[in-house]
Design a protein around this motif. Sequence first.
Motif, PDB file in Angstrom:
ATOM      1  N   GLN A 274       0.898  -1.145  -0.154  1.00 54.65           N
ATOM      2  CA  GLN A 274       0.120   0.122   0.030  1.00 54.65           C
ATOM      3  C   GLN A 274       0.851   1.239   0.104  1.00 54.65           C
ATOM      4  O   GLN A 274       0.387   2.346  -0.266  1.00 54.65           O
TER       5      GLN A 274
ATOM      6  N   CYS B  21     -11.012   0.460   3.330  1.00 62.55           N
ATOM      7  CA  CYS B  21      -9.375   0.051   3.095  1.00 62.55           C
ATOM      8  C   CYS B  21      -8.943   1.550   2.716  1.00 62.55           C
ATOM      9  O   CYS B  21      -9.456   2.213   2.123  1.00 62.55           O
ATOM     10  N   LEU B  22      -7.723   1.733   3.445  1.00 64.60           N
ATOM     11  CA  LEU B  22      -7.175   2.748   3.029  1.00 64.60           C
ATOM     12  C   LEU B  22      -6.885   3.192   1.802  1.00 64.60           C
ATOM     13  O   LEU B  22      -6.569   4.393   1.037  1.00 64.60           O
TER      14      LEU B  22
ATOM     15  N   HIS C 296      -7.852  -9.459   5.422  1.00 64.68           N
ATOM     16  CA  HIS C 296      -7.770  -8.296   4.662  1.00 64.68           C
ATOM     17  C   HIS C 296      -6.354  -7.773   4.285  1.00 64.68           C
ATOM     18  O   HIS C 296      -6.058  -7.589   3.155  1.00 64.68           O
ATOM     19  N   GLU C 297      -5.310  -7.727   5.260  1.00 61.66           N
ATOM     20  CA  GLU C 297      -4.084  -7.182   5.146  1.00 61.66           C
ATOM     21  C   GLU C 297      -3.192  -8.237   4.274  1.00 61.66           C
ATOM     22  O   GLU C 297      -2.600  -7.848   3.493  1.00 61.66           O
TER      23      GLU C 297
ATOM     24  N   HIS D 294      -3.657  -8.109   0.557  1.00 65.08           N
ATOM     25  CA  HIS D 294      -3.099  -7.180  -0.185  1.00 65.08           C
ATOM     26  C   HIS D 294      -1.411  -7.608  -0.664  1.00 65.08           C
ATOM     27  O   HIS D 294      -1.102  -7.070  -1.690  1.00 65.08           O
TER      28      HIS D 294
HETATM   29 NI    NI Z   1      -6.780  -2.334   2.884  1.00 61.69          NI
END
Ligand code: NI
Length: 179
Positions: free
Chosen positions: A52, A101-102, A143-144, A147
């Motif tokens: 990210q 999510c960022l 979730h993480e 990525h």
């Molecule tokens: Ni996320």
Amino acid sequence: MGVREILKMGDPRLLRMAQPVTDFDSDVLHLLITDMLDTMLAANGAGLAAPQIGVDLQLVIFGSHARNPRYPDRPVVPPTVLVNPVITPMGALEEKDWEGCLSVPGLRGAVPRWSCIRYTGFDQYGDPIDRTVDGFHARVVQHECDHLMGTLYPMRMRDFTQFGYTEVLFPGTAADQDD
Ligand code: NI
């Protein structure tokens, strides 16, 4: 360095398969983790994955702090640095809950996840991590770690009637509250 720019959905760097970390307990790794923590805290996030911020490594951080204003009613997840993770579902049970999510600011979606998982990997010093967890903790880890495989939460959704803008779905929630 400090707070880094968070890539947003549409950036091809979010779609890569991340590379394993090979050098543990290095200055480069410790600096990267410091920047990720600064970035996550500045954004009030519950977790952040290295891709990210454009870093192509299998590294995620997550954890809820007792006074995270974004998750006042959610259980505390221990602050964790997780390197080269492997997730194994424990059983076939799934549950659906809201995620943000960022990298997908302003939106929320209901995402099915494994209810209970075992995750293994290493911390930044190369010491092994092996935990079996459920609920919100299990959701954050899934979730993480997604990525690291180029997967953003909308790609996991099956029902797009439960996908929308945070301020519409949850009136009164501050506009800057994204995961
Ligand atoms: Ni996320």
